[in-house]
Write a protein that holds these residues in place. Structure first.
Motif, PDB file in Angstrom:
ATOM      1  N   GLU A  72       0.780  -1.232   0.000  1.00 53.39           N
ATOM      2  CA  GLU A  72       0.000   0.000   0.000  1.00 53.39           C
ATOM      3  C   GLU A  72       0.818   1.292   0.000  1.00 53.39           C
ATOM      4  OE1 GLU A  72       0.219  -2.203   2.356  1.00 53.39           O
ATOM      5  OE2 GLU A  72       0.321  -1.315   4.371  1.00 53.39           O
ATOM      6  N   ASN A  73       2.114   1.229   0.186  1.00 53.39           N
ATOM      7  CA  ASN A  73       2.790   2.498   0.451  1.00 53.39           C
ATOM      8  C   ASN A  73       4.051   2.760  -0.363  1.00 53.39           C
ATOM      9  OD1 ASN A  73       4.458   0.670   1.672  1.00 53.39           O
ATOM     10  ND2 ASN A  73       4.442   1.623   3.702  1.00 53.39           N
ATOM     11  N   GLN A 117      -4.314   4.851  -2.906  1.00 53.42           N
ATOM     12  CA  GLN A 117      -4.402   6.053  -2.058  1.00 53.42           C
ATOM     13  C   GLN A 117      -3.052   6.757  -1.980  1.00 53.42           C
ATOM     14  OE1 GLN A 117      -5.716   5.254   1.903  1.00 53.42           O
ATOM     15  NE2 GLN A 117      -5.518   7.364   2.593  1.00 53.42           N
ATOM     16  N   SER A 120      -2.211   8.247  -5.488  1.00 56.80           N
ATOM     17  CA  SER A 120      -2.988   9.463  -5.775  1.00 56.80           C
ATOM     18  C   SER A 120      -2.451  10.638  -4.961  1.00 56.80           C
ATOM     19  CB  SER A 120      -4.472   9.224  -5.449  1.00 56.80           C
ATOM     20  OG  SER A 120      -5.214  10.396  -5.649  1.00 56.80           O
ATOM     21  N   GLY A 121      -2.130  10.384  -3.693  1.00 60.28           N
ATOM     22  CA  GLY A 121      -1.610  11.455  -2.840  1.00 60.28           C
ATOM     23  C   GLY A 121      -0.278  11.994  -3.344  1.00 60.28           C
TER      24      GLY A 121
END
Length: 308
Positions: A72-73, A117, A120-121
């Motif tokens: 996720e990161n 997420q 996008s950020g």
């Protein structure tokens, strides 16, 4: 225009010894990408096929600085590295002369879905990073589940074809256009079969004055149920049927970078993959027709986006 001879003279940043499947095009994609810049590159790599297969202790295939991030990161990791670099340069702690590039890499599962997420950020905040998605249209290394990149009608372990269903019932997410809508400096789709096109796009992406994104189609012989020696031909078929059109978004302007001389029916791409074989039964013919209709509509819409 760069030649293959010139590319072959450049030292590899990603070398043999990895455990990626025979026929997987990810190593080919990486070797093209990493040759597109002469500047130092730091890689943030999400959990996925590439990460699992290139970092098996005590071996690894990376000759450049590399960090493993969770699904996720990885975009957040690359953004943090880029921010730290700029801060240290501002404070005079390090020199800014090296022009370090920050490259985040993930598969479609870690990009379209779990890592969206963070991606996008990072794009919205304007971090000067390049994010590359190797899109094999499935969660390949975790059992072949469908992702939001999986095409309509494909059979996957979590959207199996059978008497109750023809496979995945949703159309795939058009992530490249979603990223372009973030007003990034550069976004594009590529394929390893068009290596010159991919190299040119990687060069633009590395040199972009802001966030950039490349979405690169790669065949997965294991989950596509195809012969390993057909992977490059299959990605070219996806391009020639316009299922995977090659285009770019460069500082607000759309451009198609490859027009098939003879646009082929999408069934030519589907029929050679085991994950779509059920679509060629008479009772599922309407699904094939729906896929062709959507591909034609999207190709028409893309052509309308191209600036005159």
């Amino acid at each position: 225009m760069v030649t293959l001879r010139e590319l072959s003279a450049i030292e590899d940043g990603f070398v043999a010894g990895h455990g990626l499947c025979p026929g997987c095009a990810i190593p080919v994609i990486l070797r093209i990408l990493l040759r597109a810049t002469n500047d130092p590159v730091i890689v943030s790599n999400a959990t996925g096929c590439l990460e699992v297969c290139s970092s098996m202790f005590p071996l690894n295939s990376w000759r450049i600085p590399w960090i493993h991030s969770a699904f996720e990161n990885t975009a957040a990791t690359a953004a943090g590295l880029e921010s730290m670099y700029r801060a240290l340069v501002r404070r005079g702690k390090i020199s800014g002369n090296k022009n370090i590039k920050f490259l985040a890499i993930g598969g479609d599962g870690g990009t379209y879905d779990i890592g969206f997420q963070a991606l996008s950020g990072a794009m919205e905040r304007g971090h000067k990073i390049l994010y590359v998605c190797y899109d094999n249209q499935i969660y390949a290394n975790t059992g072949g589940q469908r992702s939001s990149a999986t095409p309509l009608g494909a059979s996957a372990t979590t959207s199996p074809a059978g008497t109750a269903s023809y496979g995945k019932v949703q159309w795939r997410k058009d992530l490249t256009k979603i990223i372009a809508a973030h007003n990034v400096a550069y976004a594009a789709q590529g394929a390893p079969s068009r290596w010159q096109d991919l190299y040119n796009k990687a060069k633009k992406a590395f040199e972009a004055d802001g966030p950039s994104f490349l979405n690169v189609l790669t065949a997965c012989p294991t989950e596509w149920k195809t012969d390993p020696d057909q992977s490059i031909r299959l990605t070219q078929l996806a391009v020639d049927t316009c299922f995977w059109p090659l285009w770019e978004y460069d500082n607000g302007k759309y451009r198609i970078t490859y027009f098939p001389k003879d646009k082929k029916p999408v069934s030519e791409w589907l029929k050679v993959q085991g994950r779509f074989k059920h679509l060629f039964l008479e009772e599922n013919r309407y699904v094939l027709e729906e896929i062709q209709k959507r591909v034609d509509e999207e190709w028409e819409r893309l052509n309308k986006l191209v600036s005159p």
